[in-house]
Design an enzyme around this catalytic site. Sequence first.
Site, mmCIF file in Angstrom:
data_model
loop_
_atom_site.group_PDB
_atom_site.id
_atom_site.type_symbol
_atom_site.label_atom_id
_atom_site.label_comp_id
_atom_site.label_asym_id
_atom_site.label_seq_id
_atom_site.Cartn_x
_atom_site.Cartn_y
_atom_site.Cartn_z
ATOM 1 N N GLU A 201 0.734 -1.269 0.123
ATOM 2 C CA GLU A 201 -0.092 -0.091 0.032
ATOM 3 C C GLU A 201 0.757 1.309 0.203
ATOM 4 O O GLU A 201 0.688 2.143 0.830
ATOM 5 C CB GLU A 201 -0.990 -0.067 1.136
ATOM 6 C CG GLU A 201 -1.966 -1.052 1.151
ATOM 7 C CD GLU A 201 -2.788 -0.912 2.453
ATOM 8 O OE1 GLU A 201 -2.876 -0.118 3.482
ATOM 9 O OE2 GLU A 201 -3.767 -1.942 2.465
ATOM 10 N N GLU A 386 -5.139 -8.680 1.104
ATOM 11 C CA GLU A 386 -5.786 -8.089 2.371
ATOM 12 C C GLU A 386 -7.521 -7.836 2.173
ATOM 13 O O GLU A 386 -7.654 -7.339 1.296
ATOM 14 C CB GLU A 386 -5.119 -6.651 2.878
ATOM 15 C CG GLU A 386 -4.016 -6.997 3.625
ATOM 16 C CD GLU A 386 -3.483 -5.343 4.349
ATOM 17 O OE1 GLU A 386 -4.370 -4.704 4.749
ATOM 18 O OE2 GLU A 386 -2.214 -5.309 4.289
HETATM 19 O O1 IFM Z 1 -3.805 -2.637 9.317
HETATM 20 C C1 IFM Z 1 -3.803 -2.061 8.142
HETATM 21 C C2 IFM Z 1 -2.685 -2.872 7.291
HETATM 22 O O2 IFM Z 1 -1.352 -2.425 7.859
HETATM 23 C C3 IFM Z 1 -2.557 -2.167 5.911
HETATM 24 N N1 IFM Z 1 -3.882 -2.338 5.236
HETATM 25 C C4 IFM Z 1 -4.947 -1.903 5.971
HETATM 26 C C5 IFM Z 1 -5.058 -2.613 7.319
HETATM 27 C C6 IFM Z 1 -6.355 -2.368 8.174
HETATM 28 O O3 IFM Z 1 -6.470 -0.897 8.289
#
Ligand code: IFM
Length: 481
Positions: A201, A386
């Site tokens: 990200e 994710e």
């Molecule tokens: O916790 C974060 C992660 O580090 C990166 N993506 C989003 C998650 C939830 O906010």
Amino acid sequence: MGDHGMSRRALGGGVLGAAAFGLAGCQGAPSVDLTPRSRQFPQDFQWGVATAAFQTEGSLAADGRGPSVWDVFERQPGRIKDGSDAGTATDSYRRYAEDVDLIAGAGLDAFRFSIAWSRVLPSGGGAINQAGLDHYARLVDALLVKGIAPYATLFHWDLPQGLQDKGGWAVRDTASRLADYAAVIGERLGDRLKRIIILNEAAVHTVFGHVLGEHAPGLKDADLLGPVTHHLNLGQGLAIQALRAARGDLSIGTTMALQPCRPDGGPLAVWNRLASDGLDQIWNRAWLDPLLRGTYPDAMADALKGHVRDGDLAITRQPIDFLGVNYYAPAYVRLDLKAPSRIAQGEPPRGAERDAFGRQIDPSGLAEVLTRLRRDYGNPPLLITENGASDPFGPGPAILDDAFRIQYLRRHLQAVKAAMEAGSPIGGYFAWTLVDNWEWDLGYTSRFGLVAQDRATGTRTPKASYAWFKALARTGLLPER
Ligand code: IFM
């Protein structure tokens, strides 16, 4: 992007000023089918969970680890919502074997974790810290013994402070330091660690860390948007090259926070579309385009002036083995003429579905992202690296009977399966996250785990979602409700 998503944060008038001058026309959301013909996932589909070093490891001074930008940021008064720090987190540095048991106990195929750069190279470059490398070798070995595929992210926002002191991602040299670090990982761990994710990200780290000042390194400077974006993209390209040179048998990808940017539907909907397209270019295309097309979108032109050298875009554009997609919710955007960026946070349409805590739930956004990758980016091999839902913000105990999380995961997995049926080559899905952890600037107030932990004792207690995910991983059959 969950709690750090553009859907939750105000863009704070003007903070994206440098980037938004090139607002172009935009396309409406594609119509997407969310209902799969079959709820049966293929046999070889990988089920996993994802974590990140700084959110879980604790033991920040152990075995020669150097400080990262988050070590410095978390100590600054007022930065972290509950005043907490990640000094212990889930204690996974010491309790990693328990976590591996939990992953194996759920019958999962894969574990995504991140390597703390400053454990391996305490000041970002120079001498290798063997004790730091050894920790990851032990973790990888423990996973392999149980038949779990390790996926290691190289950079999940925890830049060594030694590099930040030299300018961090604002300076070009940091891109080469990422490549050096990648080479070390490839050479020293690549005999057993075969799957590597370069960045996590990068849009979040760029915008929240350098423009909005809400994440480490806590900078609030719109002029950093261009250089930080480019140096991360450049570093990613160089790191992929370095890993390929180190070993020929690695599976290499990178992970992006992809969010459809949709216009606020108020009276200015047509104008809001200009703003949502501007944000789309900064948030999504500034990462997809350099990697997959070797270009930058128009809205980035001014911000990038003077930072992109001849040949750079041939480096940013690299063949990858998979693209990691992180998805939580779409972003709604409105035009704000008072903001130099013209971009401000909008509202989802009235009646949009929200969870009990006000966060939007919209699996169509994931379907939209996947459709776009099929349609506009050559349909690369994908992993959902994710996706997940958080408990309410606050100090109360974790919710063990987390039906809301099960429904969130189930409905997003429906969208994943429907996209696969439409032709998306999606090889796996990683729930965020294994154990409730330290959620960056939100501290311990937001919990995404399938497993709760007692913060006083570190004891882990699986939630209902853990058992649900376990059953899913065993059969591959997504329940209908
Ligand atoms: O916790 C974060 C992660 O580090 C990166 N993506 C989003 C998650 C939830 O906010």
